[in-house]
Every structure is written in C-alpha cells, then in structure tokens.
Scaffold this motif. Structure first.
Motif, PDB file in Angstrom:
ATOM      1  N   LYS A 110      -0.916  14.760  -0.825  1.00  0.00           N
ATOM      2  CA  LYS A 110      -3.123  15.328  -0.719  1.00  0.00           C
ATOM      3  C   LYS A 110      -3.209  15.762   0.870  1.00  0.00           C
ATOM      4  O   LYS A 110      -4.728  16.095   0.883  1.00  0.00           O
ATOM      5  N   ARG A 111      -2.491  15.577   1.539  1.00  0.00           N
ATOM      6  CA  ARG A 111      -2.297  15.555   3.301  1.00  0.00           C
ATOM      7  C   ARG A 111      -3.968  15.137   3.867  1.00  0.00           C
ATOM      8  O   ARG A 111      -4.594  15.634   4.431  1.00  0.00           O
ATOM      9  N   ASP A 112      -4.016  14.059   3.005  1.00  0.00           N
ATOM     10  CA  ASP A 112      -5.217  13.331   3.646  1.00  0.00           C
ATOM     11  C   ASP A 112      -4.493  12.398   4.303  1.00  0.00           C
ATOM     12  O   ASP A 112      -4.351  11.095   3.933  1.00  0.00           O
ATOM     13  N   TYR A 113      -4.343  12.257   5.815  1.00  0.00           N
ATOM     14  CA  TYR A 113      -3.033  11.650   7.088  1.00  0.00           C
ATOM     15  C   TYR A 113      -3.986  11.429   7.765  1.00  0.00           C
ATOM     16  O   TYR A 113      -4.680  11.989   8.056  1.00  0.00           O
TER      17      TYR A 113
ATOM     18  N   LYS B 148      -1.780   9.960  -0.464  1.00  0.00           N
ATOM     19  CA  LYS B 148      -2.578  10.485   0.772  1.00  0.00           C
ATOM     20  C   LYS B 148      -1.759  11.795   1.679  1.00  0.00           C
ATOM     21  O   LYS B 148      -2.343  12.571   2.430  1.00  0.00           O
TER      22      LYS B 148
ATOM     23  N   SER C 195       0.606  -1.973  -0.435  1.00  0.00           N
ATOM     24  CA  SER C 195       0.124  -0.029   0.433  1.00  0.00           C
ATOM     25  C   SER C 195       1.025   0.836  -0.011  1.00  0.00           C
ATOM     26  O   SER C 195       0.431   2.140   0.693  1.00  0.00           O
TER      27      SER C 195
ATOM     28  N   SER D  36      -0.236   4.454  -2.312  1.00  0.00           N
ATOM     29  CA  SER D  36      -1.599   5.147  -1.652  1.00  0.00           C
ATOM     30  C   SER D  36      -1.147   5.616  -0.939  1.00  0.00           C
ATOM     31  O   SER D  36      -1.622   7.494  -0.618  1.00  0.00           O
ATOM     32  N   TYR D  37      -0.635   5.002   0.075  1.00  0.00           N
ATOM     33  CA  TYR D  37       0.195   5.634   1.494  1.00  0.00           C
ATOM     34  C   TYR D  37       0.695   6.523   0.684  1.00  0.00           C
ATOM     35  O   TYR D  37       0.631   8.108   1.504  1.00  0.00           O
TER      36      TYR D  37
END
Length: 224
Positions: A87-90, A84, A77, A80-81
């Motif tokens: 995108k600052r989608d942490y 994220k 992953s 994908s990690y």
C-alpha cells in the motif's frame, strides 16, 4: 527528515564490521577455490568461520538490534509489514524488518553450512582437505565436499536476492539501507517519535564473543 535531528545507534560497530568483511570474503573464497589457491582458501575459510561464529554469539549477547530473539518476534508481523509495503504505507523499522529477518537467518544458515562443510571436505584425489577432514572417512569427506559445492550455489542465489531487495528498497520504497550499515546511525526523527529499545554498546560481551571465536579458530587450525 528534520535537519539537525539527533542520531541514534542502529547498527553497532561489530555488526557493521562483520557484515562488510563477509561481503569481501565471499568473492575471495570463490576466487581462491576457482584458481586452486587452497592454502589461501583455507585461511580465508577459517576467517569466515570466525566471523560466522562471532555473529551467532553476538546474536545471543550483543546489542538489541543484533540479537536473534527480537528478530524472531518480528516475524509475527510479516503479513502486516508486507501489506503496508504493497500500500506504500512504509515506515522505517528500528533494526531488521520482518523481511530482513528472514534474509538474515537464511544467509547465516547458508554461511554456517558453507564453513562447516568446508572444514570436513576432501577433494577427489584426497590431496586437499579441510582442517577437520582427519576426523572423518574419505567417503564422508567427499559428501561434505559435495554439499559444500551445492550450498555455495544456494548462498550465491541468496546473496543475489539480498542485493535485489536492497535495490528495490532504494529505488521503489526510497529507503536507503546501505548508509546506516556504514555509519551505524540514523536520525531519531526517522522513527516518528516511537519509544525505542535500549541499544547501547556492550564492550564486555563483545570481548567474550571475540575471545571465543579466536579460541575456536586456533583450536581448529591445530588439526591442520
């Protein structure tokens, strides 16, 4: 983060102790080598050998976050990690993140190489040597010593990269990675209610890992 959220075990005591002892030993090993304190260098090197061996065994039979198999599965992953993170989608990861897995494996490989080559190393005069140098020829011992010196530079670079990554997570991602490695726990709410794997303490496997590591140290010391 909800106040009063129950805390769960992320890093067991063995992982934390080994981690911080390694942090202490690396600069001490460098300093004793630089100062020519080879008796101490050998003692500390054997201690590091025991820690690395314990960590490798614990990676097979330890708690869930210590084991290598779940870590290897995390690498899948990685893309994908990283996406994220960009995108600052942490969201916090229970155990090692895919990037942390790569860091752990690289550091363990470098440390294992360092202690192994040190065991067989011989200096240019043949006066100072590792405890297992008696098992190899002088020329082979010198080759081990050269790898030992080169690998330390690689190890230092990996440690520097590791520290930079922790700083980036701290200041940019706002993720505090150091505190859980000290206390061992995190609030359950950090993981957004997701189902987590069992990560209970394992006293008997820990005793097996400790015993095997100590026996190996004693056995190697007998050659010196």
């Amino acid at each position: 983060m909800a106040s009063g959220s129950p805390r769960i075990l992320v890093w067991d005591f063995a992982i934390r102790l080994v981690h911080w002892l390694m942090v202490l030993l690396v600069p001490l090993l460098w300093w004793t080598a630089e100062e020519g304190l080879m008796d101490w260098h050998r003692r500390l090197g054997l201690t590091m050998f025991g820690l690395v061996l314990f960590r490798l065994i614990w990676g097979l039979i330890g708690t869930w976050t210590a084991r290598f198999l779940p870590m290897v599965k995390r690498i899948g992953s990685l893309k994908s990690y990283v996406g994220k993170l960009q995108k600052r989608d942490y969201a916090p990861t229970f155990g090692h993140s895919p990037l942390a897995v790569l860091s752990v494996f690289a550091l363990l490989l470098a440390l294992a190489t360092q202690v192994t080559t040190g065991l067989f190393s011989v200096d240019v005069d043949g006066l100072e040597s590792g405890p297992l140098a008696v098992l190899v020829s002088f020329d082979t011992g010198r080759q081990f010593a050269e790898i030992h010196e080169f690998n330390f530079n690689l190890l230092a670079a990996l440690i520097g990269l590791h520290i930079v990554a922790i700083a980036v997570y701290h200041f940019v991602v706002k993720e505090r990675l150091v505190r859980p490695m000290i206390t061992g726990g995190r609030p359950r709410s950090d993981f957004s209610g997701e189902e987590l794997p069992e990560n209970r303490l394992r006293p008997m496997p820990m005793m097996v890992a400790i015993t095997l590591s100590l026996i190996s140290i004693v056995a190697i010391s007998s050659f010196g």
